[in-house]
Design a protein around this motif. Sequence first.
Motif, PDB file in Angstrom:
ATOM      1  N   ALA A 191       0.848  -1.335   0.071  1.00 39.13           N
ATOM      2  CA  ALA A 191       0.107   0.001  -0.088  1.00 39.13           C
ATOM      3  C   ALA A 191       0.981   1.176  -0.102  1.00 39.13           C
ATOM      4  N   TRP A 192       0.691   2.153  -0.822  1.00 42.05           N
ATOM      5  CA  TRP A 192       1.449   3.250  -1.069  1.00 42.05           C
ATOM      6  C   TRP A 192       1.019   4.184  -0.152  1.00 42.05           C
ATOM      7  N   HIS A 193       2.018   5.172   0.407  1.00 41.27           N
ATOM      8  CA  HIS A 193       1.617   6.423   1.143  1.00 41.27           C
ATOM      9  C   HIS A 193       1.289   6.202   2.621  1.00 41.27           C
ATOM     10  N   ASN A 194       0.813   4.586   2.893  1.00 37.29           N
ATOM     11  CA  ASN A 194       0.315   4.454   4.155  1.00 37.29           C
ATOM     12  C   ASN A 194       0.329   2.968   4.140  1.00 37.29           C
ATOM     13  N   GLU A 195       1.554   2.475   4.578  1.00 32.58           N
ATOM     14  CA  GLU A 195       2.092   0.905   4.449  1.00 32.58           C
ATOM     15  C   GLU A 195       1.292   0.053   5.256  1.00 32.58           C
ATOM     16  N   ASN A 196       0.686   0.408   6.450  1.00 30.30           N
ATOM     17  CA  ASN A 196      -0.260  -0.190   7.168  1.00 30.30           C
ATOM     18  C   ASN A 196      -1.591  -0.067   7.227  1.00 30.30           C
ATOM     19  N   MET A 197      -1.983   0.724   6.274  1.00 31.02           N
ATOM     20  CA  MET A 197      -3.319   1.107   5.907  1.00 31.02           C
ATOM     21  C   MET A 197      -3.949   1.398   7.132  1.00 31.02           C
ATOM     22  N   THR A 198      -3.475   2.543   7.849  1.00 27.25           N
ATOM     23  CA  THR A 198      -4.064   2.840   8.978  1.00 27.25           C
ATOM     24  C   THR A 198      -5.239   3.990   8.615  1.00 27.25           C
ATOM     25  N   SER A 199      -6.353   3.579   9.057  1.00 22.06           N
ATOM     26  CA  SER A 199      -7.437   4.668   8.575  1.00 22.06           C
ATOM     27  C   SER A 199      -7.412   6.169   9.291  1.00 22.06           C
ATOM     28  N   ARG A 200      -6.777   6.171  10.343  1.00 18.95           N
ATOM     29  CA  ARG A 200      -6.613   7.223  11.178  1.00 18.95           C
ATOM     30  C   ARG A 200      -5.865   8.317  10.062  1.00 18.95           C
ATOM     31  N   TRP A 201      -4.913   7.740   9.438  1.00 21.77           N
ATOM     32  CA  TRP A 201      -4.168   8.732   8.476  1.00 21.77           C
ATOM     33  C   TRP A 201      -4.858   9.299   7.669  1.00 21.77           C
ATOM     34  N   PHE A 202      -5.910   8.781   7.191  1.00 21.89           N
ATOM     35  CA  PHE A 202      -6.868   9.244   6.216  1.00 21.89           C
ATOM     36  C   PHE A 202      -7.798  10.263   6.652  1.00 21.89           C
ATOM     37  N   ILE A 203      -8.347   9.959   7.988  1.00 26.27           N
ATOM     38  CA  ILE A 203      -9.396  10.507   8.531  1.00 26.27           C
ATOM     39  C   ILE A 203      -8.923  11.832   9.170  1.00 26.27           C
ATOM     40  N   VAL A 204      -7.899  11.880  10.071  1.00 27.62           N
ATOM     41  CA  VAL A 204      -7.547  13.012  10.777  1.00 27.62           C
ATOM     42  C   VAL A 204      -7.535  14.351   9.898  1.00 27.62           C
ATOM     43  N   PRO A 205      -6.610  13.996   8.694  1.00 25.61           N
ATOM     44  CA  PRO A 205      -6.537  15.310   7.859  1.00 25.61           C
ATOM     45  C   PRO A 205      -7.979  15.540   7.353  1.00 25.61           C
ATOM     46  N   GLY A 206      -8.856  14.819   7.199  1.00 28.50           N
ATOM     47  CA  GLY A 206     -10.138  15.275   6.815  1.00 28.50           C
ATOM     48  C   GLY A 206     -10.720  15.896   8.072  1.00 28.50           C
ATOM     49  N   ILE A 207     -10.580  15.679   9.006  1.00 32.92           N
ATOM     50  CA  ILE A 207     -11.377  16.240  10.249  1.00 32.92           C
ATOM     51  C   ILE A 207     -10.758  17.735  10.019  1.00 32.92           C
ATOM     52  N   VAL A 208      -9.771  17.980   9.937  1.00 33.43           N
ATOM     53  CA  VAL A 208      -9.131  19.300   9.705  1.00 33.43           C
ATOM     54  C   VAL A 208     -10.145  20.082   8.776  1.00 33.43           C
ATOM     55  N   GLY A 209     -10.396  19.551   7.587  1.00 31.93           N
ATOM     56  CA  GLY A 209     -11.392  20.373   6.758  1.00 31.93           C
ATOM     57  C   GLY A 209     -12.786  20.495   7.488  1.00 31.93           C
ATOM     58  N   LEU A 210     -13.184  19.224   8.083  1.00 30.56           N
ATOM     59  CA  LEU A 210     -14.616  19.493   8.790  1.00 30.56           C
ATOM     60  C   LEU A 210     -14.816  20.490   9.705  1.00 30.56           C
ATOM     61  N   LEU A 211     -13.772  20.601  10.740  1.00 30.47           N
ATOM     62  CA  LEU A 211     -13.637  21.580  11.823  1.00 30.47           C
ATOM     63  C   LEU A 211     -13.639  22.996  11.153  1.00 30.47           C
ATOM     64  N   LEU A 212     -12.765  23.364  10.251  1.00 33.12           N
ATOM     65  CA  LEU A 212     -12.802  24.512   9.795  1.00 33.12           C
ATOM     66  C   LEU A 212     -13.814  25.007   9.077  1.00 33.12           C
ATOM     67  N   LEU A 213     -14.535  24.162   8.418  1.00 34.37           N
ATOM     68  CA  LEU A 213     -15.877  24.624   7.738  1.00 34.37           C
ATOM     69  C   LEU A 213     -16.838  24.925   8.862  1.00 34.37           C
ATOM     70  N   VAL A 214     -17.155  24.070   9.941  1.00 28.26           N
ATOM     71  CA  VAL A 214     -18.060  24.444  10.971  1.00 28.26           C
ATOM     72  C   VAL A 214     -17.577  25.827  11.699  1.00 28.26           C
TER      73      VAL A 214
END
Lengths: 371, 377
Positions: A166-189
């Motif tokens: 798996a590229w960019h995220n070798e262990n397929m940790t979904s937290r790595w995908f979700i936490v940057p997403g939360i940055v967007g969510l909170l900024l919008l709110v």
Amino acid sequence: MKALLQLLALVHKEFLALLRDPRSRLVLIGPPIIQLMVFGYAATFDLNDVPVAVHNADRGTLSRQLLARVEGSPAFHLVAEVASEEALRELIDERRAMLALSFDPNFSRDIEQGRSGRLQAILDGRNSNSALIALGYLRNILIDFNQTQSLRHGGPPLPAALKVRAWHNENMTSRWFIVPGIVGLLLLVVTLVVTALSIAREREAGTFDQLLVTPLHPWQILLGKSIPGLVIGLLEASFIILLAVAWFEVPLRGGLGALYLGIFLFLLSAVGVGLMISAISITQQQALLGAFLFLVPAVILSGFATPIANMPQVVQWLSYLDPLRYFLVIVRGVFLEGADAGLLIHQYWPMALIGGIALLAADWLARHRMY
Amino acid sequence: MSGAGQSSRRRLRGMVRKEWLQILRDPSSIAIAFVLPVVLLFLFGYGVSLDAKDIRLGLVVEHMDSQSRDLAGAFVRSRFFRPHYYRDIQSAEQDLTERRLDGIVWLRHDFSRRLEQPGGAAIGVRVNGTDANQARITSGYIQGVWFGWLEKYARAQGRELKTPVQLDHRVWFNAAVSSRYFLVPGLIAIIMTLIGSLLTSMVIAREWERGTMEAMMATPLRIPEVLAGKLIPYFALGMFGMLLTVALALWLFEVPLRGSFVALLGASALFMLVALAMGLLISIVAKNQFVAGQIAIIVTFLPAFILSGFIFDIGSMPAPIQVITHLVPARYFVAILQTLFLAGDIWPVILPNLGAMALMLLIFMAIIRRRAHKRIA
């Protein structure tokens, strides 16, 4: 020079309106930080504690060995061994187990005699995503187990094997995908909280008319209303990103320049939409409704939790209107893939366009919609 | 005594009538109850899906012969993939970097020869792990195709593929493993949270802000009558919205309702009250609409979305976060809805969650009762 002083005075007034009320101050600062911490831990598709129930009619040792592997996996956790299939059904029904395993009475003997031992797995489909993930984990354990058993019984190894990377995220940790997403969510709110009610409140109180008859130019009024959202948004963004890197240890592989250009354009578009909602609304209740009518679809269609590629074509087209969609590609790209501004150019300009149009619309509406 | 009861009822009726008029005059309340649920359910129902389809897969076949063509063909025939052929790994990896591909399967030039050799052939698989969940689903599908092909290959060689353990799996309640069946019932809880708290989060704050609260204090109305007068019309409105979303879930999204309708209605009514009470509480704490609106945006949507078990599995969250999820009323309703729709009337799941919602309602009402008094602050 005079125009600048006027603008500064207005910005000062807007900040006072926002921050004077202690509850309002608290609302702007406390929740984003608390929510990042809570959501950062809560929002994950990785399973780490799947409750497993077992019905083992087999008397041999092989089912024990397989069970030991299941139990040894960090994802599973054995909650019950029961004597009948009926009991398994009840455990699944009542959600006390997500996965139920039932071994055939001749499981070990079949394998020892060179046949296939039968194992049945029942999964709770009420959460179909977790069911699929749990099944995937189970399959991986079985593939391993099968390989060792084949070798032990002198069988041939598999003629071909998969080597997955798996590229960019070798262990397929979904937290790595979700936490940057939360940055967007909170900024919008946060930006919506700052902007969506601001004009509507002045309308309801009647002070917006007073603002219109001052020597302030309409664009100064609009700028004065935008700047607090941008400033507060930038400050919170920096803080949230710091937490994402320092606390959640999400790798930040790209440059800050590409990231902050994205943050600025995203805030611009969110502020624009917030002010537009506020300018359309006559009462604050309408503004609040407008904020939700934008916020909820914006989150759903952004690809935050579910991929845009899975949506029907029409909904995918609709998602092009969503500034969060572009911003999420930018944060995740910069964080995980180390993307630079050149690779992200097609994410920047739509946000600038959305922001520009929304601000123009807000300006026009603020001047023309009067009661 | 009966005279007092009668006049109380009359006062309540007057209060309810006043609220109705206010609702009817500002169309935004009607919009919240009717337009919001329909728009949201449409968007959610069609927009939210975890079932990957049309995965863009790069098939790198360095040397085309009967074996490699056969395996590549298995990927082409799978309904999950939209494959593109490549001659070399570099150009495929370039496309993966630029997000034109979701995954790559790489068959090297010596693939067929190595199949016959003791070490076996290694098939290279690359997936973009940025979206970890999709990456896992993608590699799961690739694994499925690979395994199917192995069985076929063994049969063609005149032997059976020896798998010591044969797994037979069933997914209960959702045999097609459609994520829509899983997500739509939970959506109802999220939409109801929004509607309930949107409807009431402004109403008391508005009275304070406009000074009409002081006018009401001068009337013989008692505080419970004011609160009930505010709750009753919004409850009716909210339940209409609720029925609308249930109807859409059943007939538009064709989610089966395996439990009883009465249980669904009862649980919904209780949850509606909790959501309305939460809005009322915001309204009373905030005292002005601006702050009430800010609080409503922050505490309703995102917590209901992320902490309710609607999409993220609560059992996999760290223990302290699991404790926090108990503060989110939608959590209990999501559990009830998923069970009622997909599994049936399973009381050991439904009753504790109903109890938790009732307890929350009591707590909210007690706080409201304490904070709301006829006094000018």
